[in-house]
Design a protein around this motif. Structure first.
Motif, PDB file in Angstrom:
ATOM      1  N   GLN A  67       0.841  -1.228  -0.075  1.00 14.93           N
ATOM      2  CA  GLN A  67      -0.162  -0.060  -0.030  1.00 14.93           C
ATOM      3  C   GLN A  67       0.725   1.338   0.067  1.00 14.93           C
ATOM      4  OE1 GLN A  67      -2.874   0.203   3.423  1.00 14.93           O
ATOM      5  NE2 GLN A  67      -4.598  -0.453   2.135  1.00 14.93           N
ATOM      6  N   LEU A  68       0.681   2.248  -0.945  1.00 11.12           N
ATOM      7  CA  LEU A  68       1.132   3.481  -0.835  1.00 11.12           C
ATOM      8  C   LEU A  68       0.266   4.318   0.092  1.00 11.12           C
ATOM      9  CD1 LEU A  68       3.364   5.214  -2.338  1.00 11.12           C
ATOM     10  CD2 LEU A  68       1.447   6.087  -3.742  1.00 11.12           C
ATOM     11  N   LEU A  69       1.107   5.196   0.929  1.00 10.76           N
ATOM     12  CA  LEU A  69       0.375   5.962   1.651  1.00 10.76           C
ATOM     13  C   LEU A  69      -0.782   5.360   2.561  1.00 10.76           C
ATOM     14  CD1 LEU A  69      -0.187   9.077  -0.504  1.00 10.76           C
ATOM     15  CD2 LEU A  69       1.777   8.342   0.896  1.00 10.76           C
ATOM     16  N   PRO A  70      -0.388   4.204   3.416  1.00  7.83           N
ATOM     17  CA  PRO A  70      -1.265   3.441   3.917  1.00  7.83           C
ATOM     18  C   PRO A  70      -2.020   4.521   5.110  1.00  7.83           C
ATOM     19  CG  PRO A  70       0.845   2.873   4.582  1.00  7.83           C
ATOM     20  CD  PRO A  70       0.891   3.785   3.457  1.00  7.83           C
ATOM     21  N   ARG A  71      -3.230   3.964   5.918  1.00 12.53           N
ATOM     22  CA  ARG A  71      -3.794   4.647   6.749  1.00 12.53           C
ATOM     23  C   ARG A  71      -3.069   4.603   8.132  1.00 12.53           C
ATOM     24  NH1 ARG A  71      -7.791   1.733   4.263  1.00 12.53           N
ATOM     25  NH2 ARG A  71      -9.073   3.234   2.918  1.00 12.53           N
ATOM     26  N   MET A  72      -2.521   3.130   8.253  1.00  8.11           N
ATOM     27  CA  MET A  72      -1.849   2.973   9.399  1.00  8.11           C
ATOM     28  C   MET A  72      -0.633   2.143   9.088  1.00  8.11           C
ATOM     29  SD  MET A  72      -4.857   2.194  12.301  1.00  8.11           S
ATOM     30  CE  MET A  72      -5.235   0.652  11.527  1.00  8.11           C
ATOM     31  N   GLY A  73       0.426   2.491  10.233  1.00 11.68           N
ATOM     32  CA  GLY A  73       1.619   1.363   9.901  1.00 11.68           C
ATOM     33  C   GLY A  73       2.894   1.900  10.693  1.00 11.68           C
ATOM     34  N   LEU A  74       3.961   1.218  10.906  1.00 14.75           N
ATOM     35  CA  LEU A  74       5.168   1.792  11.536  1.00 14.75           C
ATOM     36  C   LEU A  74       5.775   3.034  10.698  1.00 14.75           C
ATOM     37  CD1 LEU A  74       6.430  -1.837  12.275  1.00 14.75           C
ATOM     38  CD2 LEU A  74       5.280  -0.420  13.760  1.00 14.75           C
ATOM     39  N   GLU A  75       5.802   4.099  11.434  1.00 21.44           N
ATOM     40  CA  GLU A  75       6.266   5.319  10.758  1.00 21.44           C
ATOM     41  C   GLU A  75       7.724   5.022  10.275  1.00 21.44           C
ATOM     42  OE1 GLU A  75       7.777   7.623  15.025  1.00 21.44           O
ATOM     43  OE2 GLU A  75       6.346   8.584  13.835  1.00 21.44           O
ATOM     44  N   ASN A  76       8.525   4.166  10.649  1.00 18.65           N
ATOM     45  CA  ASN A  76       9.989   4.241  10.183  1.00 18.65           C
ATOM     46  C   ASN A  76       9.671   3.148   8.903  1.00 18.65           C
ATOM     47  OD1 ASN A  76       9.322   1.845  11.748  1.00 18.65           O
ATOM     48  ND2 ASN A  76      11.249   1.543  12.505  1.00 18.65           N
ATOM     49  N   GLN A  77       8.547   2.785   8.618  1.00 19.29           N
ATOM     50  CA  GLN A  77       8.663   1.855   7.559  1.00 19.29           C
ATOM     51  C   GLN A  77       7.503   2.125   6.342  1.00 19.29           C
ATOM     52  OE1 GLN A  77       7.630  -2.221   9.108  1.00 19.29           O
ATOM     53  NE2 GLN A  77       9.340  -2.327  10.111  1.00 19.29           N
ATOM     54  N   MET A  78       6.306   2.780   6.879  1.00 17.64           N
ATOM     55  CA  MET A  78       5.231   3.140   5.980  1.00 17.64           C
ATOM     56  C   MET A  78       5.694   4.610   5.210  1.00 17.64           C
ATOM     57  SD  MET A  78       2.120   4.344   8.382  1.00 17.64           S
ATOM     58  CE  MET A  78       1.869   6.048   8.379  1.00 17.64           C
ATOM     59  N   ILE A  79       4.908   4.472   3.967  1.00 15.18           N
ATOM     60  CA  ILE A  79       5.101   5.647   3.285  1.00 15.18           C
ATOM     61  C   ILE A  79       3.964   6.716   3.350  1.00 15.18           C
ATOM     62  CG2 ILE A  79       5.549   6.657   0.794  1.00 15.18           C
ATOM     63  CD1 ILE A  79       7.720   4.956   1.394  1.00 15.18           C
ATOM     64  N   SER A  80       4.517   7.834   3.889  1.00 15.66           N
ATOM     65  CA  SER A  80       3.423   8.790   4.168  1.00 15.66           C
ATOM     66  C   SER A  80       3.818  10.021   3.344  1.00 15.66           C
ATOM     67  CB  SER A  80       3.335   8.999   5.641  1.00 15.66           C
ATOM     68  OG  SER A  80       4.443   9.624   6.244  1.00 15.66           O
ATOM     69  N   ALA A  81       2.611  10.957   3.494  1.00 18.01           N
ATOM     70  CA  ALA A  81       2.808  12.361   2.539  1.00 18.01           C
ATOM     71  C   ALA A  81       2.622  13.399   3.570  1.00 18.01           C
ATOM     72  CB  ALA A  81       2.280  12.324   1.501  1.00 18.01           C
TER      73      ALA A  81
END
Length: 198
Positions: free
Chosen positions: A117-131
């Protein structure tokens, strides 16, 4: 024989020092030093030297340029301000009163080995891509999820080796939306991210 006498000397020093706190450890350190000098072995230190923690990796880019973050190759193509986003012939998304949409057109390619998932709603901040859209280096805005809109990249699952073109919409105050040149987009993880300046 020397080792036995040094051991006896150490025990005696500890007993004589009694409960005097630092003097015991100082005495033990001095005796350890003298033993190591005799034997030619280095004395292990009680505390290791502090290691420096690497800071976040930031890559600055202009719109139209591609950057890589983790398994993703991302390109922000352009940014625009809209008062509504059409969703087919009969529906549209509208921002709340006093706000506008800042719409970022982008593409993302999944270079990983599994669907992600690109820009997931939840996840680990050091692994998930956020914008995050940043205005004047202080105000930060998270993406607005446009539910059931096929061009929305928020929480979009992309197969390995596939590229998805779409948009990331941010709802911001109208005053801020008029100052696109004072905005930048940060996209990536907490420790590895791209920064697009408009």
């Amino acid at each position: 024989m020397k080792k036995k006498s040094l051991l006896l000397l150490t025990c005696t020093a500890v007993l004589l020092a009694g409960c005097s706190g630092n003097r015991v450890s100082d005495t033990v350190d001095k005796i350890s030093d003298s033993i190591s000098k005799e034997q030619g072995t280095p004395v292990p230190t009680a505390t290791a030297a502090p290691t420096s923690t690497p800071g976040p990796k930031e890559t600055s880019l202009a719109p139209g340029k591609k950057g890589t973050v983790g398994d993703w190759k991302i390109s922000v193509k352009k940014v625009s301000v809209k008062t509504k986003i059409k969703n087919g012939k009969y529906s549209q998304f509208e921002p709340h009163k006093g706000k506008s949409f800042v719409v970022v057109s982008a593409s993302a390619k999944n270079n990983g080995e599994k669907a992600q998932q690109l820009l997931p709603r939840m996840g680990l901040e050091n692994q998930m891509i956020s914008a995050t859209l940043i205005h004047q280096d202080k105000d930060e805005y998270a993406p607005t999820e446009l539910i059931a809109y096929d061009k929305d990249l928020v929480a979009e699952t992309i197969k390995p080796g596939s590229t998805k073109n779409g948009i990331i919409a941010f709802e911001v105050p109208k005053k801020a939306a008029k100052q696109l040149k004072k905005m930048k987009l940060r996209i990536g993880t907490k420790m590895d991210y791209l920064v697009y300046t408009f």
